[in-house]
Motif scaffolding. Structure first.
Motif, short mmCIF file in Angstrom:
data_model
loop_
_atom_site.label_atom_id
_atom_site.label_comp_id
_atom_site.label_asym_id
_atom_site.label_seq_id
_atom_site.Cartn_x
_atom_site.Cartn_y
_atom_site.Cartn_z
N ALA A 559 0.72 -1.07 -0.06
CA ALA A 559 -0.01 0.09 -0.02
C ALA A 559 0.91 1.37 0.09
O ALA A 559 0.62 2.24 -0.58
CB ALA A 559 -1.02 0.21 1.29
N ALA A 560 1.97 1.14 0.64
CA ALA A 560 2.73 2.48 0.86
C ALA A 560 3.73 2.57 -0.53
O ALA A 560 4.38 3.65 -0.68
CB ALA A 560 3.67 2.34 2.31
N LEU A 598 11.74 -5.90 3.58
CA LEU A 598 10.61 -5.08 3.79
C LEU A 598 10.38 -5.63 5.49
O LEU A 598 9.97 -6.21 6.07
CB LEU A 598 9.24 -5.80 3.27
N ASP A 599 11.48 -4.87 6.13
CA ASP A 599 11.58 -4.70 7.72
C ASP A 599 11.81 -3.31 8.21
O ASP A 599 12.97 -3.15 8.16
CB ASP A 599 12.75 -5.74 8.22
N THR A 600 10.86 -2.55 8.37
CA THR A 600 11.04 -1.09 8.70
C THR A 600 11.58 -1.00 10.17
O THR A 600 12.13 0.11 10.37
CB THR A 600 9.60 -0.33 8.86
N PHE A 601 11.92 -2.15 11.10
CA PHE A 601 12.53 -1.86 12.31
C PHE A 601 13.73 -2.05 12.34
O PHE A 601 14.59 -2.00 13.16
CB PHE A 601 11.72 -2.76 13.26
#
Length: 615
Positions: A559-560, A598-601
């Motif tokens: 989505a982003a 895909l790991d924003t942390f």
């Protein structure tokens, strides 16, 4: 015994001078001249016989002297330096029309600017101002021994030691003419604008004047401004001029009709050299009227050079042209010119790409379709033409249509053209081979048919070519195909220089590209696209060939839509635009690798772009 004496005339507005009995040749004004003189009497003389010489003495002690009559114009008595200073006179010609007018003091000084008010120093005597025009106009004035200025001309006013030139007010009305921005030579750049709603005022001195279009072509007439401040002209010009013996000159023009309906190309013919580009439209249902001044005219397509002919409009209001042009023009000695054109056939069926060749310089884009079953007829004017693909890049050759209705071209074009000396031009092209096997779909030639090239034999025109990898923008390089059928490109692009192309100097081009690993194993169950191509990355770890591009991107289809932008430079260097939290730039077996996670942390790691390995 002789003495060194310096003669300084640098204050005077003169070009040259000499000293009687001392200097036999003319000396330049700018020089401070030291000359050996015997004791005696001498004269400083100008080149004009209207200016009396100035007398001085060299005394026995080696100093200069002069009479009191010259004390106001000479300096240096009792020294070894004679300064000739003259009287100051102010010249003002700024009231006259024309920002770049020039005038001379005859036999004294050339090319004095009329653009500004000038103060000059001159000797007592008689002078003649000569203003630059087709027929020169001269104003006489004098400077007395006391420095008084006198001028009897009714075109100048004297006040003290100032002379102001004002000329006569003359109005010129060109509103009836078809074309804009006429010029009176010598009055440039004050235009006679035919679009204004009234006649335009000028301040002109008596003399003879010409008229020309802004392009430089002169009209075949002249008019005169008389000493009474009125205009006059030959009676032969009554057909297109009005206003004799008044202060208003009307350029009415001559009614001339031009019919270009027989020509192939539409709305593209202009009277050459006329910058407002009024068209002779070839797709109207009737002839088109113009109001023209007598003179020579050229015809051209809108973006091309003038056609190889001219015609004349005569003062009687008819057209004429050389007998050599009877093959494509009609209407001699009438007020109607018919551009019939020449029947030329063009055959481009041998070329690989279809519906893409146009006669360049004709922006209505009528195609020479290469997929028809026969040659295509055109009605063309004689002149130079060049071809191009629809993309807009012109081919690197020209051909000519000559007035006898045949085609011609340079000998270095015989590799890909046929038909010289006939009415049929055959464009066979150059036979070449292009390989792009490393690319799954192949590559596209920019602006051509949607033909994916993997290993193709092509018939192309000489010129510059661009390529693209899939849909999107062209890659950041170009390849030239010469008239000899040989490819060339910058040396740094060749595989011998660790580049991405092979085949320079031959008729066979290999497009190899660089290599890039893309690792999307850290992005589970999400599509990743390589843009601008739109290709999806179909394997967790994929090796792809890639051409030099700017601002490519890997887009994660969430989505982003997080997106990592990167460049592939012409030397193969790859780097990311930013330190993205979801992308890193690494190496795998010496080849650049972009890894997506895909790991924003996770913690950011610095981006240090490596140089890509070349194939």
């Amino acid at each position: 015994m002789s003495f060194p004496i310096e003669i300084d005339v640098t204050k005077l507005l003169i070009t040259r001078f000499k000293v009687s009995n001392a200097i036999s040749s003319w000396w330049l004004t700018e020089q401070k001249n030291s000359i050996n003189f015997e004791a005696g009497t001498y004269q400083v003389a100008l080149s004009s016989n209207l200016v009396p010489p100035v007398e001085f003495e060299v005394l026995a002690d080696g100093t200069v002297s002069y009479s009191e009559a010259f004390a106001t114009i000479l300096d240096g008595r009792g020294s070894n330096r004679l300064i000739v200073k003259g009287f100051p006179v102010t010249l003002d010609a700024t009231a006259l029309s024309g920002k770049s007018r020039l005038f001379d003091l005859i036999n004294v000084h050339d090319a004095i600017s009329a653009e500004i008010i000038q103060s000059i120093n001159i000797l007592p005597g008689s002078y003649q101002f000569r203003f630059h025009a087709k027929r020169e106009f001269i104003i006489d004035f004098t400077v007395s021994a006391a420095g008084a200025v006198e001028c009897l001309s009714n075109n100048a006013t004297v006040s003290g030691n100032s002379i102001r030139f004002h000329g006569f007010p003359i109005n010129i009305d060109a509103r009836s003419l078809s074309y804009k921005n006429l010029i009176i030579p010598g009055i440039t750049p004050d235009f006679i604008n035919t679009e204004v709603m009234s006649a335009q005022p000028f301040q002109l001195l008596p003399g003879e004047y010409s008229v020309q279009y802004q392009s430089g072509f002169y009209a075949d007439f002249r008019f005169q401004v008389t000493s009474a401040g009125t205009v006059t002209y030959k009676t032969d010009f009554d057909t297109f001029l009005k206003g004799r013996d008044t202060s208003m000159l009307i350029l009415a023009g001559l009614a001339i009709t031009i019919d270009a309906r027989a020509l192939t190309f539409k709305k593209l013919i202009v009277l050459a050299g006329i910058p407002d580009s009024q068209f002779i439209s070839t797709d109207t249902m009737h002839e088109q009227p113009f109001h023209l001044l007598p003179g020579e005219y050229f015809v051209q397509y809108q973006s091309g050079p003038p056609a190889d002919f001219s015609f004349h409009v005569t003062p009687s209001g008819t057209v004429t042209y050389k007998s050599d042009f009877d093959t494509f023009l009609k209407g001699r000695d009438t007020p109607e010119l018919i551009l019939a054109g020449l029947a030329i056939t063009i055959d481009a069926r041998a070329l690989t790409f279809k519906k893409l060749i146009v006669l360049a310089g004709t922006p209505d884009f009528q195609f020479i379709s290469t997929e028809t079953m026969h040659e295509q007829p055109f009605q063309l004017l004689p002149g130079e033409y060049f071809a191009q693909y629809q993309s807009g890049s012109p081919a690197d050759f020209t051909y000519r249509i000559i007035p006898n209705g045949t085609v011609s071209y340079d000998s270095d074009s015989e590799n890909f053209l046929q038909g010289k000396g006939s009415a049929v031009l055959t464009i066979v092209g150059l036979k070449v081979m292009i390989h792009a096997n490393r690319f799954p779909q192949g590559v596209l030639m920019v602006g051509q048919d949607q033909l994916w090239i993997k290993r193709e034999e092509l018939h192309l025109l000489p010129g510059l070519y661009l390529f693209q990898q899939g849909s999107g923008e062209p890659a950041n390089f170009e390849v030239k195909l010469g008239k000899n059928g040989i490819f060339s490109y910058e040396n740094r692009f060749d595989v011998k220089s660790d580049g991405f192309l092979r085949g320079s100097g031959s008729a066979e081009l290999e497009i190899l590209g660089y290599s890039l690993w893309i690792d999307v194993s850290g992005v589970q169950n999400v599509t990743v696209r390589l843009l601008p191509f739109g290709d999806g990355i179909n394997a967790p770890l994929q090796l792809i060939p890639i051409l030099p591009y700017q601002k490519m991107s890997l887009e994660i289809q969430t989505a982003a839509k997080p997106t990592a932008y990167f460049d592939v430079k012409q030397n193969g260097t790859l780097f990311l635009y930013e330190d993205y939290p979801f992308a890193t730039l690494e190496q795998r077996d010496g080849v650049a690798l972009i890894r997506l996670i895909l790991d924003t942390f996770r913690t950011k790691r610095p981006c240090r772009p490596p140089v890509m390995e070349k194939l």
